[in-house]
Every structure is written in structure tokens, then in C-alpha cells.
Design a protein around this motif. Structure first.
Motif, mmCIF file in Angstrom:
data_model
loop_
_atom_site.group_PDB
_atom_site.id
_atom_site.type_symbol
_atom_site.label_atom_id
_atom_site.label_comp_id
_atom_site.label_asym_id
_atom_site.label_seq_id
_atom_site.Cartn_x
_atom_site.Cartn_y
_atom_site.Cartn_z
ATOM 1 N N SER A 14 5.704 -4.003 -6.154
ATOM 2 C CA SER A 14 5.836 -3.239 -4.916
ATOM 3 C C SER A 14 7.516 -3.579 -4.205
ATOM 4 O O SER A 14 8.158 -2.891 -3.566
ATOM 5 C CB SER A 14 5.138 -3.798 -3.745
ATOM 6 O OG SER A 14 5.072 -5.089 -3.773
ATOM 7 N N GLU A 73 9.994 -3.557 -6.547
ATOM 8 C CA GLU A 73 10.613 -2.815 -7.417
ATOM 9 C C GLU A 73 10.884 -1.607 -7.119
ATOM 10 O O GLU A 73 10.376 -0.758 -6.155
ATOM 11 C CB GLU A 73 10.442 -2.959 -9.198
ATOM 12 C CG GLU A 73 10.034 -4.430 -9.417
ATOM 13 C CD GLU A 73 9.268 -4.512 -10.947
ATOM 14 O OE1 GLU A 73 9.606 -5.432 -11.619
ATOM 15 O OE2 GLU A 73 8.804 -3.524 -10.986
ATOM 16 N N SER A 74 11.721 -0.875 -7.977
ATOM 17 C CA SER A 74 11.935 0.636 -7.574
ATOM 18 C C SER A 74 11.573 1.569 -8.697
ATOM 19 O O SER A 74 11.473 1.117 -9.855
ATOM 20 C CB SER A 74 13.477 1.030 -7.450
ATOM 21 O OG SER A 74 14.045 0.701 -8.422
ATOM 22 N N GLN A 122 12.090 4.727 -11.028
ATOM 23 C CA GLN A 122 13.369 5.226 -11.625
ATOM 24 C C GLN A 122 12.973 6.338 -12.535
ATOM 25 O O GLN A 122 12.097 6.239 -13.551
ATOM 26 C CB GLN A 122 14.245 4.534 -12.238
ATOM 27 C CG GLN A 122 15.064 3.548 -11.187
ATOM 28 C CD GLN A 122 15.783 2.319 -11.721
ATOM 29 O OE1 GLN A 122 15.888 2.217 -13.198
ATOM 30 N NE2 GLN A 122 16.435 1.749 -10.964
ATOM 31 N N SER A 140 15.960 7.060 -7.994
ATOM 32 C CA SER A 140 15.840 5.816 -7.734
ATOM 33 C C SER A 140 15.070 5.747 -6.311
ATOM 34 O O SER A 140 15.653 5.845 -5.111
ATOM 35 C CB SER A 140 16.965 4.976 -7.919
ATOM 36 O OG SER A 140 16.804 3.666 -7.686
ATOM 37 N N ASN A 185 12.722 3.113 -3.676
ATOM 38 C CA ASN A 185 12.388 1.896 -3.347
ATOM 39 C C ASN A 185 10.838 2.227 -2.745
ATOM 40 O O ASN A 185 10.613 3.184 -2.153
ATOM 41 C CB ASN A 185 12.964 1.084 -2.257
ATOM 42 C CG ASN A 185 14.436 0.868 -2.953
ATOM 43 O OD1 ASN A 185 14.491 0.324 -4.086
ATOM 44 N ND2 ASN A 185 15.413 0.968 -1.924
ATOM 45 N N ASN A 215 8.017 1.509 -0.459
ATOM 46 C CA ASN A 215 7.506 1.233 0.713
ATOM 47 C C ASN A 215 6.282 1.924 1.573
ATOM 48 O O ASN A 215 6.447 2.196 2.496
ATOM 49 C CB ASN A 215 8.948 1.415 1.800
ATOM 50 C CG ASN A 215 9.435 2.762 1.970
ATOM 51 O OD1 ASN A 215 8.729 3.569 1.125
ATOM 52 N ND2 ASN A 215 10.363 2.746 2.475
#
Length: 388
Positions: A137, A139-140, A142, A179, A181, A183
Motif C-alpha cells: 500500500s 508503493e505505486s 506503474q 504511475s 499512488n 490511496n
């Protein structure tokens, strides 16, 4: 010397009868240089004189020589061909070459035209995951999409991930990059890109396939241990501990309990969401050990440790077991004290004995050196002294 050579060439050409055009070909177009795929594109090249022998015409678009749909008529040459997307942004021109073996003439048209072909991309976008399909969670996500051609006019990119609002991404030539994130609360999320034509020149609105990402949510805080019972207990009594975090979004987590390096029995563990509770029997091998919990997720190699509580256990006979190190140290000190005391007592006894012997000898000597005065007759004194 060069002037003389030119004069000789012209003289020889005049004698032979060869002539060449005196200017470069001129190119024109009857229609626009832009069109849709399949439309017919036409060009014309012109020379006021073809020379003798007549020049040879040829047509090019980019590096490709056009071999068909060419018509030559006196001093004109015509090119007609269907537009294809491969001709997009290529420059078209004509060339005239004299076959004379004496005079040299090899000229391209004085002007050129660049083609613009309205066309959609030939395929739907291709998508690739750049990050792992399983992410934490923190990390992102891609990914990238690409096409062999963006079409004309160029398409615009948009990204769609789950219920999130569309994302523009970052475009670099034929590719678009995402990319994102994390959330949001979804455990899995699918992402795909879409290419859309920017005008009404052609209709292109294509989605790529979907790439799926599995999200593992790491708790925001470290596990914390609370005591349910006192941490100073008698052997055989129950010890109760509870460990918790504020929130666990991933159900695939497990709890472990330890006292020192010893793992506590897992069959005594109760797990409910973000909380783990254990009640275990106090045994002397847990005495003076620090007890704590461990939260882990084996798939992501995630582990978090709590604070620790020290456990003190009293045995049934009210005596505490000492560790081997403490026992050995204490025993050594006691033995050293006993040896020291014994040495002092022995030395004192030996000193007293020597003093007593010296005192006895001294008294005897004094009795011989200093006779005792008395009223007894001398003979009785001698008789009594002989008795001693």
C-alpha cells in the motif's frame, strides 16, 4: 582549364546533336496534400524542354520510388496513387535524367510536397505492467501503453484504474506511462489505457486489455502489547496478553507470540481482525523472559514486532530458580568468602598457640633465675623444688 573542358563538351554535343533542359523541373499539385487513407493523391512535373535525347522521368515519396500510376506526356509527367498511412509526412518529388552520354543532367524538382494522411492507429493499444502485479500500500502502480503509430492527428491517452477518476499519464513519443499512488481501499484493482482521436477526421476510441494488481495494506502503526494479567505470577498460573494494531485491511495476516526466543503454543492464540490474544501457562523456562507478538504476511515478506513485557515466575516452593550464570557466580563468591574466613580463623588460632608456648617458657626461665624468698628452711626449699 575547366572553361576549356566545358566549351569542348558543348562543341562535341553540338556536333553530335545532344541537348539538355536549361532549368530544373517544376512540380505542382491540383489538390491538397492532405487526405484520408484511400483518397487519391495527384502531382504534376513540368519542363519547358525535354532535351535531345528526351529526359527520363521518375517519382519518389520519401525513399520509396513510385513505380505505378505514372503518365508521361510531352513535357509533362503525372503521378496518381492512393494515400496510405505509410506515406504520412513523407516528401514527394520528381526527378529528370538525361540519357546523353556527353551532357550530364540529373535534377530533382525545384519544389517538394509533404503528405499528411489522416489515419487511425493500426491496432488497439498494448499494455504492460512495469511494477510487480503484487504491490504494498505504500508503493505505486506503474504501467505503460504503446502503439506502432499514433495516427494523424495524434490520439490522446487516458488511463482508467478501478473506480478512480481518469488519469492523463505521461506521454513519450509512441508510449504513455502510468504511475499511481495507492490511496484507496480496494484489495485488487485493474488498470487499462484508452486512445481517442482528437478530432472528427476519423473515429478511433480503443481500450487496451486490463492488467490486474493485488494490493497488500501495511498497518499504519506497530503492534502494541497490553497485559491481561500481572506479569509476576506463580508457576502454573495463567498469563494473558493482547496485541493489536489500529487496522488490518488484509485478512491474510498471521500472529505469532514469543517469550525470549521460545515460541508460545499457537493453539492458545485467538485472532479477531486487528487483535490477537493469548493465554498460556506460566512455566519456569519463561522466567525473566521478555514476551512480545509478531504480525506477518508471508507472501510479501512483511513482519512487524511489538513492544515486550518482562515475565517473572515464582516456583511452588517460594524459591526462585537461578540461571546457571547467576548460580555459578553466587556459588563462587560464597566459596571465596568461606575460604577467606577459614584462613583468617586458622591464622588467629596459630598465633594464639605460639604466644601460649612462649609465655610458658618464659615463666620457667624466670623461676630459675629469680628464687622465691621464704621463711622455710633451705633444705625444705631444695626438697620442694626437686618435686617440680
Amino acid at each position: 582549364m575547366d572553361i576549356i573542358l566545358i566549351i569542348l563538351l558543348y562543341v562535341s554535343s553540338y556536333v553530335a546533336g545532344d541537348t539538355i533542359p536549361t532549368s530544373r523541373p517544376s512540380m505542382s499539385r491540383p489538390y491538397s496534400t492532405s487526405g484520408y487513407e484511400g483518397d487519391t493523391m495527384k502531382f504534376v512535373c513540368y519542363l519547358s524542354s525535354l532535351g535531345d535525347p528526351p529526359i527520363i522521368w521518375s517519382w519518389f515519396c520519401g525513399d520509396e520510388q513510385m513505380m505505378s500510376d505514372i503518365t508521361n506526356s510531352t513535357t509533362y509527367t503525372y503521378l496518381s496513387f492512393p494515400l496510405l498511412w505509410k506515406y504520412h509526412q513523407r516528401s514527394c518529388y520528381c526527378r529528370a535524367i538525361s540519357p546523353s552520354s556527353i551532357l550530364v543532367y540529373n535534377e530533382t524538382s525545384s519544389n517538394r510536397y509533404i503528405l499528411y494522411v489522416y489515419h487511425p492507429p493500426p491496432t488497439k493499444p498494448m499494455i504492460y505492467a512495469l511494477s510487480s502485479s503484487t504491490v504494498r500500500s505504500v508503493e505505486s502502480i506503474q504501467a505503460k501503453c504503446n502503439l506502432s503509430s499514433l495516427g494523424f492527428p495524434k490520439i490522446s491517452w487516458r488511463w482508467f484504474c478501478g473506480n478512480q477518476a481518469p488519469i492523463s499519464g505521461t506521454s513519450v513519443q509512441l508510449e504513455s506511462y502510468l504511475s499511481l499512488n495507492i490511496n484507496f481501499d480496494d484489495k485488487t484493482i485493474g488498470c487499462r489505457c484508452r486512445g481517442t482521436s482528437s478530432g472528427s477526421d476519423y473515429q478511433y476510441n480503443e481500450f487496451s486489455d486490463v492488467v490486474e494488481f493485488t494490493i497488500f495494506y501495511i498497518p499504519d502503526d506497530q503492534p502494541a502489547v497490553l497485559t491481561l494479567t500481572p506479569m509476576a505470577v506463580r508457576e502454573g498460573e495463567d498469563v494473558g496478553l493482547v496485541c493489536s494494531v489500529s487496522q488490518v485491511k488484509d485478512p491474510d495476516v498471521s500472529w505469532g507470540w514469543f517469550c525470549g526466543k521460545q515460541r508460545l503454543p499457537s493453539n492458545r492464540v485467538e485472532q479477531t481482525g486487528s487483535t490477537s490474544k493469548i493465554i498460556f501457562r506460566a512455566e519456569m523456562n519463561y522466567h525473566q523472559q521478555y514476551c512480545y507478538c509478531k504480525l506477518n504476511q508471508s507472501l510479501f515478506h512483511y513482519a512487524a514486532y511489538s513492544n515486550a513485557k518482562k515475565l517473572t515466575i515464582t516456583s511452588d516452593d517460594a524459591t526462585q530458580c537461578l540461571s546457571p550464570v547467576i548460580f555459578g557466580t553466587t556459588t563462587g563468591i560464597l566459596l571465596a568468602i568461606i575460604v577467606a574466613l577459614s584462613t583468617v580463623v586458622a591464622l588467629q588460632c596459630l598465633g594464639k598457640k605460639k604466644y601460649s608456648i612462649r609465655e610458658t617458657r618464659s615463666n620457667d626461665e624466670m623461676s630459675h633465675r629469680n628464687p622465691v624468698y621464704t621463711n622455710e628452711p633451705y633444705e625444705e626449699l631444695q626438697t620442694n623444688r626437686g618435686k617440680f
